[in-house]
Scaffold this motif. Structure first.
Motif, PDB file in Angstrom:
ATOM      1  N   LEU A  31       0.824  -1.209   0.000  1.00  0.00           N
ATOM      2  CA  LEU A  31       0.000   0.000   0.000  1.00  0.00           C
ATOM      3  C   LEU A  31       0.855   1.255   0.000  1.00  0.00           C
ATOM      4  CD1 LEU A  31      -2.811  -1.047   2.522  1.00  0.00           C
ATOM      5  CD2 LEU A  31      -2.988  -0.848   0.031  1.00  0.00           C
ATOM      6  N   GLY A  33       2.402   1.632  -3.508  1.00  0.00           N
ATOM      7  CA  GLY A  33       1.479   2.082  -4.543  1.00  0.00           C
ATOM      8  C   GLY A  33       0.849   3.434  -4.280  1.00  0.00           C
ATOM      9  N   PHE A  34       0.540   3.710  -3.019  1.00  0.00           N
ATOM     10  CA  PHE A  34      -0.220   4.923  -2.713  1.00  0.00           C
ATOM     11  C   PHE A  34       0.544   5.887  -1.816  1.00  0.00           C
ATOM     12  CE2 PHE A  34      -3.180   1.450  -3.536  1.00  0.00           C
ATOM     13  CZ  PHE A  34      -3.982   2.005  -4.517  1.00  0.00           C
ATOM     14  N   PHE A  59       0.365   9.759  -2.314  1.00  0.00           N
ATOM     15  CA  PHE A  59      -0.737  10.547  -1.763  1.00  0.00           C
ATOM     16  C   PHE A  59      -0.459  10.915  -0.305  1.00  0.00           C
ATOM     17  CE2 PHE A  59      -2.626   7.765  -5.046  1.00  0.00           C
ATOM     18  CZ  PHE A  59      -3.022   8.757  -5.923  1.00  0.00           C
ATOM     19  N   GLY A  94       7.907   3.001  -4.065  1.00  0.00           N
ATOM     20  CA  GLY A  94       7.179   4.174  -4.546  1.00  0.00           C
ATOM     21  C   GLY A  94       8.111   5.186  -5.191  1.00  0.00           C
ATOM     22  N   LYS A 150      -2.059  11.763 -15.660  1.00  0.00           N
ATOM     23  CA  LYS A 150      -2.794  10.783 -14.873  1.00  0.00           C
ATOM     24  C   LYS A 150      -2.423   9.343 -15.235  1.00  0.00           C
ATOM     25  CE  LYS A 150      -4.966  13.881 -12.537  1.00  0.00           C
ATOM     26  NZ  LYS A 150      -4.181  15.023 -13.035  1.00  0.00           N
ATOM     27  N   MET A 199       0.530   8.480 -13.347  1.00  0.00           N
ATOM     28  CA  MET A 199       0.158   8.220 -11.958  1.00  0.00           C
ATOM     29  C   MET A 199      -0.366   6.799 -11.792  1.00  0.00           C
ATOM     30  SD  MET A 199      -2.686  10.129  -9.547  1.00  0.00           S
ATOM     31  CE  MET A 199      -1.766  11.660  -9.428  1.00  0.00           C
ATOM     32  N   THR A 200      -1.204   6.356 -12.725  1.00  0.00           N
ATOM     33  CA  THR A 200      -1.729   4.993 -12.668  1.00  0.00           C
ATOM     34  C   THR A 200      -0.601   3.972 -12.748  1.00  0.00           C
ATOM     35  OG1 THR A 200      -3.797   5.696 -13.719  1.00  0.00           O
ATOM     36  CG2 THR A 200      -3.284   3.339 -13.768  1.00  0.00           C
ATOM     37  N   ILE A 209       1.213   3.796  -9.435  1.00  0.00           N
ATOM     38  CA  ILE A 209       0.463   3.024  -8.436  1.00  0.00           C
ATOM     39  C   ILE A 209       0.672   1.528  -8.649  1.00  0.00           C
ATOM     40  CG2 ILE A 209      -1.858   2.409  -7.652  1.00  0.00           C
ATOM     41  CD1 ILE A 209      -2.683   5.310  -8.220  1.00  0.00           C
ATOM     42  N   PHE A 231       2.993  -0.637  -6.199  1.00  0.00           N
ATOM     43  CA  PHE A 231       2.273  -1.653  -5.422  1.00  0.00           C
ATOM     44  C   PHE A 231       2.929  -3.026  -5.591  1.00  0.00           C
ATOM     45  CE2 PHE A 231      -0.963  -4.843  -4.661  1.00  0.00           C
ATOM     46  CZ  PHE A 231      -1.630  -4.365  -3.556  1.00  0.00           C
TER      47      PHE A 231
END
Length: 279
Positions: free
Chosen positions: A104, A107-108, A111, A145, A193, A196-197, A200, A204
Motif C-alpha cells: 500500500l 502504490g499509494f 498521496f 514508490g 494521470k 500516476m496509474t 500506483i 504496489f
C-alpha cells in the motif's frame, strides 16, 4: 499505545485552568493540517465582522490569536488523537500483515507524501530501529514508490517532445532514484494521470514483493539509491540487500514499461511552462 514515540504521548498542562495536551508540531502533520483548515473559517468570520476601516490592522492579530487558542486547546489535541490512531493502526497492521502495508505504501505512498503524512512515519521508523534494530515500514514501503516515480519520469523524458520538460523529467527521475520524489510527483505524476496509474501499479507490485520477502532498512534515510548501504544487514549476509535491489528493479521497470509503452498525450505548452518555469 504504550510503545508510541514520545511525541505521540500526551502530557498534561493547563491554560487558565484548561487542561492542555503537549504536542511536538515539528514531528506531527495532522494537527497542523486541521489548524490551517480551521483558520480559513476563522479568517472568513473575522473579515465579515470587522469594519473595513480597521480590518487591515486588527484582522491579522485576531485571526492569529483565535487560531492559536483554538488550535492549542481543541484542534491540536484532536489531530494528535487521530495521529495516534493512525500510527497505532499502521503499527498493528505492520505486525500482522507487513506485506500489505509495504504494498500500500509502495502504490499509494505518493498521496501520503502530498498530504505531508510521510513525516508521521519517521517517528515510527525511528522507534523500530531503536527497539528491534531495523525498520520494515517506511524504509520498505516508500522505496518502491520512489523507484516507480523515477521510472515514470524517465519514460516521460523519452516520450516528450519538449526539451524543457525532457530536462525537467530527467532531473526529477534522478532525484527520485536518490530518494527525493517530490519533483517527479508534482511535475510528472499529478499532471499526467496515466503516469500516476503506472506509478500506483509499479509501486504496489514492488512493495508487495518487498513485504513478502521481508526487506528491511537498518538505518534511517530517504529510501533510494543513496540509501542502499542502509539495507545491508549488520550480520554480513547479502540476502536483504539483494531483495532490495530486486524490489527497486521491479518497481522501476514495471512503471517505466507501463508509462513508455502506454498511450501518451503531450502536455500543453502552458502546462509545461508552469512546471518548468522555476527549474
Amino acid at each position: 499505545m504504550q510503545n508510541l514515540p514520545r511525541q505521540f504521548k500526551q502530557e498534561q498542562g493547563t491554560f487558565f485552568g484548561i487542561p492542555l495536551t503537549h504536542i511536538t508540531y515539528t514531528s506531527s502533520v495532522i494537527p497542523i493540517i486541521l489548524i490551517i483548515w480551521a483558520q480559513s473559517y476563522i479568517e472568513r468570520a473575522i473579515n465579515k465582522i470587522l469594519p473595513k476601516m480597521i480590518k487591515g490592522v486588527f484582522a491579522p492579530v485576531l485571526i492569529l490569536m483565535i487560531t492559536g487558542i483554538v488550535g492549542v486547546l481543541l484542534i491540536g489535541p484532536i489531530g494528535t488523537g487521530l495521529g495516534n490512531i493512525l500510527g497505532g493502526v499502521i503499527t498493528w497492521l505492520n505486525q500482522f500483515a507487513g506485506w500489505l502495508v509495504s504494498a500500500l505504501l509502495g502504490g499509494f505512498g505518493m498521496f501520503i507524501i502530498m498530504a505531508g503524512g510521510h513525516y508521521a512515519l519517521i517517528p515510527i521508523a525511528t522507534q523500530n530501529l531503536a527497539q528491534v534494530g531495523f525498520d520494515n515500514l517506511m524504509m520498505t514501503g516508500l522505496l518502491p514508490g520512489n523507484m516507480a516515480m523515477a521510472g515514470a519520469a524517465f519514460a516521460i523524458a523519452m516520450r516528450t517532445k519538449s526539451n524543457g520538460y525532457k530536462q525537467y523529467s530527467i532531473s526529477a527521475a534522478v532525484t527520485a532514484l536518490l530518494g527525493v520524489s517530490q519533483p517527479a510527483l508534482y511535475g510528472v505524476a499529478i499532471p499526467i494521470k496515466k503516469a500516476m496509474t503506472a506509478i500506483i501499479i509499479g509501486g504496489f507490485i514492488g512493495g508487495l514483493y518487498a513485504g513478502i520477502v521481508g526487506v528491511k532498512g537498518f538505518a534511517l534515510s530517504d529510501p533510494g539509491l543513496a540509501a542502499l548501504p542502509a539495507y545491508i544487514s549488520p550480520d554480513g549476509s547479502w540476502g536483504n540487500f539483494i531483495n532490495t535491489l530486486i524490489t527497486m528493479v521491479i518497481a522501476f521497470g514495471m512503471t517505466f514499461a507501463l508509462t513508455y509503452f502506454g498511450s501518451y498525450e503531450e502536455l500543453s505548452q502552458e502546462e509545461i511552462e508552469e512546471i518548468t518555469v522555476n527549474q
